[in-house]
Design an enzyme around this catalytic site. Structure first.
Site, short mmCIF file in Angstrom:
data_model
loop_
_atom_site.label_atom_id
_atom_site.label_comp_id
_atom_site.label_asym_id
_atom_site.label_seq_id
_atom_site.Cartn_x
_atom_site.Cartn_y
_atom_site.Cartn_z
N GLU A 17 28.97 46.39 30.66
CA GLU A 17 27.73 46.90 31.46
C GLU A 17 26.86 47.77 30.66
OE1 GLU A 17 29.21 47.72 35.32
OE2 GLU A 17 27.63 49.03 35.77
N THR A 60 25.52 48.23 41.94
CA THR A 60 27.04 48.23 41.69
C THR A 60 27.27 46.76 41.27
OG1 THR A 60 27.25 48.11 44.28
CG2 THR A 60 27.69 50.10 42.99
N ARG A 61 28.72 46.58 40.77
CA ARG A 61 28.77 45.18 40.37
C ARG A 61 28.96 44.41 41.30
NH1 ARG A 61 33.60 47.21 36.04
NH2 ARG A 61 32.04 47.92 34.38
N ASP A 62 29.19 44.46 42.52
CA ASP A 62 29.41 43.31 43.46
C ASP A 62 28.17 43.00 43.85
OD1 ASP A 62 28.87 45.82 44.75
OD2 ASP A 62 29.73 45.71 46.63
N SER A 79 26.51 40.87 40.81
CA SER A 79 27.31 39.55 40.85
C SER A 79 26.74 38.65 41.99
CB SER A 79 28.92 39.61 41.19
OG SER A 79 29.42 40.17 39.76
#
Lengths: 304, 530
Positions: B246, B275-277, B280
């Protein structure tokens, strides 16, 4: 279009001293050596033994010899290394084989442990400890042992030789400002074979992380000399070699040998005389190299 | 066969396990550390970006409270606030301890530990060692353990935990080298076995991340929680799933789709540093809408504008991975990436001191058993872990588990265990190696499990798919009796692959069940039918 290659795997049963080769055809396109090994284990022979973990080239588990040279199985693509459609996989050299492609790695870890690769400091956290960038290079080491496999000195199994990876670890700590090992570390390295390296640079060549291992060893040696160490054949060899180059712009074989061997050179006299008679020994007070002036200037600029 | 005795036995050699071992050793305990891979090969070495801690070295007014808020926010309401407070308060000290243990954190010119921005963090609080932070920490901790006399058992596989009178007092372990079975006795056992990435076909996790510790804990009646919570890292190298840090985006890189558009701002005002969620899901939505680059199921990660020098300085490992695995030069080319199974927020339910709760309880603990790191769940990460919080979790709660295990061991007698289990385990393995030979291997069955999990329990989930996956898991379980073996003396990997698959199936089953039950989307768990 797909390419088929022949995978040739050297296998060895545990406890056996002999090995045998197993051949298998695999589709090579886009596959790494590790992909092929995994496929073999899953579909052909579940007993095939090899080590592998991260499949990203960062954990150091899967080093083996591919067509004769040490590499990581996970980051080596079959198409890039095949020779006439064949890829030969063998365990690392300089290790006892445990089973198939797995080697007994305990001696490797012990050899590194011998140089005490931890921070020698009881100061705790230091705010101002700026660490010089050259330390960084050594911390890339993933301890995969590829260098250990290709090391020519390791091949003769000397006792008390930490090996290339051990020197890389040591180099990183010697340069670490937080570490107070200093001369003690260098002394320890002398007992762990600092002067035994034969600078073949095989280690630097095979390092999957492109660490200049040979350079690190050379640097450790000059630091040892600067610290007043190197009072042995290895140290004297470097000193007399350099002296010849500084004075005459080229190395002088006679004085380098004489300086290195000291009084022990009398044992070399018979060989020396025989060589001299056949004209194999250059004149000790030979001509200077054409560029000797330039070389001297260079040494002056480096303040040596 | 032999019997080994230690005050404390740690299972797992990543950051959490090594930190626990060191803490227990410092507390005067005699410690054995068992790891199925050499600790230096642990999954933790793959942690790249860094470790978050509110040290305020950038002097942007950072304090633990801000870190706390960010973590809670990212966890989407599922975090345990007390646990997050501990994590964030103890963060700076955890960094200083690691630095003193030899970790080479990058430094600012004034000598303080350097910190950079990171996805989901409101301040620049990511302490790092290039993009090899986990590697740097594991190496330092491992050699500290060697130095301090922790007994390390590399390539030992724990088969089962031993419980006597309701107290965990050791384990039965296999020396992988020759498949010999040993009884390991201890006053306390700490599980630090890591995650479950190998439940998925596309994962950044190593082969070892099969969830063994979670399966072991379950077998002695531990409570498991949040099992549907799997983090998918937005930038796995397509198609292998290898982690691309990241930090690439933290340092200024961004994602683009087939139309060359920076699409992340369509999904979140923080854009590529959401954020990653969220990132993605953004990527997966672009891919599902047919806007993947080069017609492939992936988007592009662009860092070209950083220039070669900056790339080699800040994200050298990403550059090397791109070069080696995709033949791509980050300075001139775009990298194809897609989400990859990365981190398990769920796991063994533990207290702030690492004690493992009994099933169905949030007070009763299993005496003698502790857990830390990714295999455990406090929960500090809630429904979505913040980048750089996992190394911190391992360091902070690894230490706490080590300390409390040592305290427990001091106050308890060694329960002597009758050595009946070793022969039973040997017999079990022996039976397996004689098993009926049909044409299926553990590896093939695992691949089948992985494909189903990635397809149906991935970034997006829906009930129909989850139900199908439940059936699939049952079918795989039924097929386990047909696994083929080649009887051969030597390494135990055949038996271990099978045992790992068993653990993975148990967890997969519960994960799918949990995902079905949680009909509302939250954090990394996203139901498209909710």
């Amino acid at each position: 279009m797909s390419t088929t290659i022949t995978l040739v795997i050297r296998r060895q049963k545990p406890g056996d001293s002999g090995s045998f080769f197993m051949e298998h055809q695999v589709e090579a396109d886009g596959k790494t050596v590790l992909d092929a090994l995994k496929e073999m284990r899953d579909t052909v022979d579940p007993s095939l033994a090899f080590r592998a973990q991260c499949k990203s080239g960062i954990c150091g588990s899967c080093a083996l010899r591919v067509n004769g040279s040490a590499r990581l199985a996970c980051s080596t693509f079959l198409s890039a290394v095949q020779i006439e459609g064949r890829v030969v996989l063998e365990p690392l050299l300089n290790f006892a084989v445990e089973e198939d492609l797995v080697v007994q790695d305990r001696p490797f870890w012990k050899a590194i442990e011998a140089i005490k690769p931890w921070l020698w400091s009881d100061k705790g956290y230091e705010h101002e400890a700026v660490v010089p960038p050259q330390v960084k290079n050594g911390t890339d080491c993933i301890l995969c042992a590829a260098c250990y496999s290709e090391c020519e000195v390791q091949a003769v199994k000397p006792s008390g030789y930490t090996g290339p990876a051990g020197f890389v670890q040591a180099h990183r700590f010697v340069a670490d400002k937080r570490d107070h090992g200093g001369k003690e570390r260098l002394k320890l390295l002398e007992t762990e074979g600092l002067w035994s390296c034969a600078h073949s640079y095989n280690c630097s060549e095979v390092c999957p992380k492109d660490i200049d291992i040979g350079g690190a060893i050379a640097d450790l040696r000059s630091q040892a000399l600067a610290a007043g160490l190197g009072r042995n054949a290895g140290g004297r060899h470097v000193a007399w070699f350099t002296r010849g180059v500084r004075r005459n712009g080229k190395m002088n074989e006679f004085w380098t040998l004489a300086g290195t061997r000291g009084w022990r050179i009398i044992f070399d006299l018979p060989t020396g005389l025989a060589m001299a008679i056949r004209g194999k020994i250059p004149w000790p007070w030979g001509k200077k190299a054409k560029s000797s002036r330039e070389v001297r200037r260079y040494f002056r600029s480096k303040n040596q | 066969m032999s019997t080994i005795r230690h005050d404390i036995v740690i299972i797992g050699g990543g950051v959490a396990g090594l930190r626990a071992a060191l803490a227990a050793r410092d507390a005067g305990a005699e410690v054995g550390l068992l790891s199925k891979v050499h600790p230096i090969r642990s999954a933790s070495v793959g942690a790249q970006g860094g470790m978050a801690a509110a040290m305020n070295n950038v002097q942007d007014g950072d304090e633990w409270k801000a870190h706390y808020e960010d973590t809670l926010h990212s966890g989407a309401g599922l975090c345990d606030a007390d646990a997050v407070e501990v994590l964030c308060r103890e963060g700076p000290d955890a960094v200083r301890e690691l630095d003193a243990a030899g970790v080479l954190f990058d430094r600012f010119d004034d000598g303080s530990v350097a910190q950079r921005p990171y996805g989901g963090h409101s301040k620049a609080r990511c302490c790092y060692s290039g993009d090899k932070t986990g590697h740097s920490i594991v190496h330092a901790l491992y050699w500290q353990c060697v130095k301090k006399g922790v007994h390390i058992y590399p390539e030992w596989y724990v088969w089962e935990l031993i419980e006597e009178k309701g107290t965990v007092c050791g384990c039965v372990a296999l020396e992988i080298r020759d498949a010999s079975v040993h009884l390991v006795q201890a006053r306390a056992v700490v599980l630090a076995t890591g995650g479950i990435g190998q439940l998925f076909s596309v994962t950044s996790n190593p082969f070892a991340s099969t969830g063994d510790g979670i399966g072991l804990a379950r077998a002695v009646g531990a409570r498991l929680r949040d099992l549907e919570m799997v983090q998918f890292h937005p930038t796995g190298l397509y198609p292998r799933g290898i982690l691309i840090t990241e930090a690439c985006r933290g340092e200024g890189g961004y994602l683009i789709n087939a139309e060359n558009k920076r699409f992340m701002f369509d999904y979140d005002p923080r854009g590529d540093l959401a954020t990653r969620d969220i990132v993605s899901r953004g990527i997966q939505t672009e891919i599902d809408a047919g806007r993947g680059i080069q017609g492939l199921p992936c988007v592009g990660l662009d860092v070209r504008h950083l220039g070669r020098e900056e790339i080699m300085k800040k994200i050298p490992q990403a550059a090397q991975i791109a070069r080696e695995f995709a033949n791509i030069d980050l300075a001139t080319q775009i990298l194809p990436v897609s989400p990859t199974a990365h981190y398990f927020m769920g796991g063994i339910a533990i207290s702030l001191n690492g004690e493992v709760y009994q099933e169905g309880s949030s007070q009763q603990v299993i005496p003698g058993l502790f857990a830390a790191g990714e295999c455990s769940c406090l929960s500090v990460h809630g429904a979505n872990r913040l980048g750089c919080n996992s190394l911190l979790d391992g360091a902070v709660f690894g230490k706490r588990a080590g300390v409390s295990a040592a305290a427990f061991a001091r106050g308890s007698d060694q329960i002597s265990v009758p050595d009946v289990r070793t022969s039973i385990v040997s017999e079990e393995m022996h039976r397996w190696t004689r098993g009926t030979r049909l044409d299926i291997s553990s590896g093939q069955l695992r691949a089948r499990l992985q494909q189903g999990m990635t397809a149906r329990t991935g970034v997006f989930r829906e009930d129909q798919g989850l139900r199908k996956q439940q059936v699939e898991i049952q079918e795989i379980r039924n097929q386990m009796n047909s696994i083929k073996y080649l009887p051969r003396k030597g390494r135990a990997h055949q038996a271990i692959e099978r045992k790992e698959l068993l653990h993975s199936l148990v967890i997969a089953h519960m994960m799918v069940e949990g995902a079905r039950k949680r009909t509302k989307s939250v954090g990394a768990h996203w139901r498209i039918d909710s």
